[in-house]
Design a protein around this motif. Structure first.
Motif, short mmCIF file in Angstrom:
data_model
loop_
_atom_site.label_atom_id
_atom_site.label_comp_id
_atom_site.label_asym_id
_atom_site.label_seq_id
_atom_site.Cartn_x
_atom_site.Cartn_y
_atom_site.Cartn_z
N ARG A 20 0.80 -1.23 0.00
CA ARG A 20 0.00 0.00 0.00
C ARG A 20 0.83 1.27 0.00
NH1 ARG A 20 -3.23 -1.18 4.75
NH2 ARG A 20 -4.23 -3.15 4.26
N LEU A 21 1.87 1.27 0.78
CA LEU A 21 2.66 2.49 0.87
C LEU A 21 3.85 2.42 -0.08
CD1 LEU A 21 2.52 3.22 4.69
CD2 LEU A 21 1.36 4.40 2.84
N LYS A 63 -9.48 1.88 14.96
CA LYS A 63 -9.70 0.80 14.00
C LYS A 63 -9.16 1.21 12.63
CE LYS A 63 -13.42 -1.41 11.46
NZ LYS A 63 -14.82 -1.27 11.09
N GLY A 64 -9.47 2.43 12.22
CA GLY A 64 -9.03 2.91 10.92
C GLY A 64 -7.52 2.96 10.80
N VAL A 65 -6.89 3.48 11.83
CA VAL A 65 -5.44 3.58 11.81
C VAL A 65 -4.81 2.20 11.76
CG1 VAL A 65 -3.44 4.32 13.13
CG2 VAL A 65 -5.42 5.79 13.00
N ALA A 67 -6.08 -0.42 10.56
CA ALA A 67 -6.29 -0.96 9.22
C ALA A 67 -5.25 -0.41 8.26
CB ALA A 67 -7.70 -0.62 8.73
N ASN A 68 -5.02 0.87 8.34
CA ASN A 68 -4.06 1.50 7.45
C ASN A 68 -2.66 0.96 7.63
OD1 ASN A 68 -5.48 3.24 5.82
ND2 ASN A 68 -5.54 4.86 7.36
N LEU A 69 -2.31 0.63 8.88
CA LEU A 69 -0.95 0.18 9.13
C LEU A 69 -0.81 -1.33 9.11
CD1 LEU A 69 0.10 2.75 11.85
CD2 LEU A 69 0.91 2.58 9.50
N ASN B 16 -3.45 9.28 10.24
CA ASN B 16 -4.17 9.12 8.98
C ASN B 16 -3.88 10.26 8.02
OD1 ASN B 16 -5.43 6.68 9.47
ND2 ASN B 16 -7.24 7.61 10.40
N GLN B 87 -15.14 4.04 6.30
CA GLN B 87 -14.54 2.81 6.82
C GLN B 87 -15.48 1.72 6.39
OE1 GLN B 87 -12.00 3.90 9.83
NE2 GLN B 87 -12.88 2.41 11.25
N PRO B 112 -3.45 3.35 -1.87
CA PRO B 112 -2.85 4.50 -2.57
C PRO B 112 -3.18 4.57 -4.06
CG PRO B 112 -1.23 3.49 -1.15
CD PRO B 112 -2.43 2.61 -1.11
#
Lengths: 125, 452
Positions: A20-21, A63-65, A67-69, B16, B87, B112
């Motif tokens: 993703r990153l 939860k969102g964070v 998920a992102n990481l 974020n 979400q 991304p």
């Protein structure tokens, strides 16, 4: 300790995040930044205060964070708590406390893994 | 170096925000806001440069939906596309976001490539929409451009099959003159003023377009248009500029009865009606009817036939005798031209002379008749008919340039072979009293003379 090993320790999916990153160094950068993230402490405070709406928002953000990481373990427990807190009730449901404990446990696991990773970086090879 | 476009990230969580910013910074200049309130502040300062907004729904101090509502209510801000970060909690979030006016949504966790693609295509979409907007509206007057006007008419007719409409086409008499005398800036100002008045006259029940130059088009409900015509002249004294007061406008009306006619043609007919009263004093309106169209078709047919007619000598010169009451004898003759067409038969000058004056064929006609007349005169002289001193007759518009009242036979070399023709006061007769340039008005006088 490599970052992959760090992820293994905290029960995360490194491969996913890497896709993703744009770069590994960025992943590293954000993982470290997670230590400063306030959502967990906000969650705890809100739960203490009995503020369901705030607790829900904090859990949702956590939860969102996660998920992102790619912090899958923390994502699961935070997600469960989020769902429980979603219903627009006046007070915090009783079951929430138990779920909070799980979140706390997973959060500690995650954070300590990251700290260990950081320390291993500082040490001369 | 091309400046990167600006994207505004509205997200309360720092991490974020950082991740999103990182994803976007390769292609865009990133602006950040922690909540809806802050975002509004940023927008206030940068609204012209922000190409897109990425919005988190869950925020303290004005959450995402409240923010969305606010910007959708603002005329300028509402044009900025908004992507909502949801979400994957289920459809509810997404539907809510879209219902509040979000342009699109992207779920967390951030992907991304997906985000970058969506951002790029939404920005492109908005830019295209802005461009289309430019083509839809005429830049000078703010009315619909020609093509867009046609499109709107089609839509309106389709959506309202029961309603009766008409197309009104207006133009300004001698607008080119206005530009020449007062300059283009003044001409433009005049157009803007006319556009404004036209728009206010039509109001909400119809709409207007600018066809180009001095031509305007309107679609109006038939009842309304008829009412306008009745009330014409009794409008309250509007504040009009002196320039506008000094021009004359004509309106051609086409009442839409046959909807199978293409819109462009409907507008052409309205224009035809407007042109049919060009130059007529005190006539400001004309309603199109079939006779107008027939007239146009006829004119085209005649125009096509005139050259071959001349070559084949289909035009015949007749001499009408004139009797002098004083002298009690024949005093001369008048040459009249008729067209003897093989198929159409005899045509009177009224049918073709005005047309030839309009399309510039008349000098050729003049020359032809001159020759015929001079030959006839020579024949008469040779035949012994005395006192054939001269006969002058002037076909309107065909006067050879020279002093008014006289003309130069020498201009037509062929004529020299014939007798000298002089303009003599007694026998002479000028049919065309007006200067050469004024062909349009000469038509009337010519008709009067030639129809004796």
């Amino acid at each position: 300790m490599t970052i992959q090993e760090c992820y293994q320790k905290l029960g995360g999916e490194f491969a996913q995040v890497e896709k993703r990153l744009p770069s590994v160094s960025l992943v590293r950068k954000f993982v470290i930044k997670f230590l400063d993230d306030a959502s967990f402490s906000e969650l705890c405070h809100a739960m203490q205060d009995g503020n369901r709406a705030e607790a829900f928002r904090a859990a949702h953000t956590l939860k969102g964070v996660s998920a992102n990481l790619g912090f899958s373990r923390l994502l699961t427990s935070a997600g469960a708590l989020t769902e429980l807190l979603r219903a627009e009730t006046e007070t915090i449901p009783e079951d929430a406390a138990a779920l909070l404990e799980e979140v706390k446990r997973d959060y500690e696991l995650t954070v300590s893994a990251i700290r260990a990773y950081l320390e291993s970086e500082d040490q001369p090879k | 170096m091309v400046q990167k476009k600006h994207v505004l990230i509205v997200e309360d969580n720092e991490l974020n925000r950082a991740i999103l910013g990182e994803i976007l910074s390769s292609d865009y200049q990133v602006l950040e806001a922690e909540n809806g309130q802050e975002a509004l502040e940023v927008l206030r300062h940068h609204k012209d440069s922000i190409a897109l907004i990425l919005l988190d729904v869950m925020m303290p101090v004005m959450d995402g939906y409240a923010f969305l509502d606010r910007i959708k209510a603002d005329k300028e801000l509402s044009l900025i596309p908004v992507i909502v970060m949801t979400q994957s909690d289920g459809e509810e979030d997404e539907v809510s976001a879209l219902a509040h006016g979000a342009t699109d949504f992207v779920p967390k966790p951030y992907r991304p490539q997906v985000i970058l693609h969506r951002v790029a295509s939404l920005i492109k979409l908005r830019e295209t929409a802005a461009m289309v907007n430019q083509f839809q509206y005429d830049r000078l007057t703010g009315l619909y451009s020609k093509e867009f006007f046609y499109q709107k008419v089609r839509e309106q007719l389709l959506e309202n099959p029961e309603e009766d409409y008409c197309i009104v086409c207006s133009n300004i008499e001698n607008f080119k003159l206005v530009n020449d005398i007062f300059g283009q800036e003044a001409g433009d100002r005049l157009l803007k003023e006319v556009a404004g008045i036209t728009q206010s006259m039509v109001g909400d029940t119809g709409f207007c377009g600018h066809l180009g130059a001095d031509r305007f088009l309107c679609l109006q409900k038939r009842e309304q248009e008829r009412q306008d015509r009745l009330n014409f002249g009794s409008f309250p004294e509007q504040e009009v500029s002196p320039l506008l007061k000094s021009v004359v406008m004509r309106w051609g009306i086409y009442e839409i009865t046959d909807r199978s006619v293409p819109v462009e043609q409907m507008c052409d007919r309205a224009l035809l009606a407007a042109n049919s009263i060009k130059g007529q004093y005190n006539q400001f309106f004309a309603v199109y009817d079939e006779s107008l169209r027939d007239k146009l078709l006829r004119e085209q047919v005649i125009t096509d036939a005139m050259e071959p007619a001349l070559a084949e000598e289909q035009f015949v010169v007749y001499f009408q005798p004139k009797y002098s009451l004083n002298d009690d004898c024949m005093a001369g003759a008048e040459a009249l031209v008729r067209w003897d067409h093989p198929e159409w038969g005899f045509m009177s000058p009224g049918e073709f002379i005005p047309l030839f004056e309009k399309n510039g064929f008349i000098p050729r006609m003049d020359q032809y008749v001159w020759e015929k007349v001079c030959r006839q005169l020579r024949d008469w002289q040779e035949g012994g008919i005395s006192r054939c001193s001269g006969l002058c007759e002037c076909i309107p518009g065909g006067c050879v340039p020279g002093k008014s009242g006289g003309y130069v036979p020498g201009a037509y070399p062929k004529v020299r072979r014939g007798p000298r023709v002089s303009a003599s006061g007694d026998h002479g007769e000028r049919l065309c009293g007006k200067p050469r340039a004024d062909h349009q008005h000469g038509g009337g006088a010519a008709e009067a003379g030639l129809h004796h």
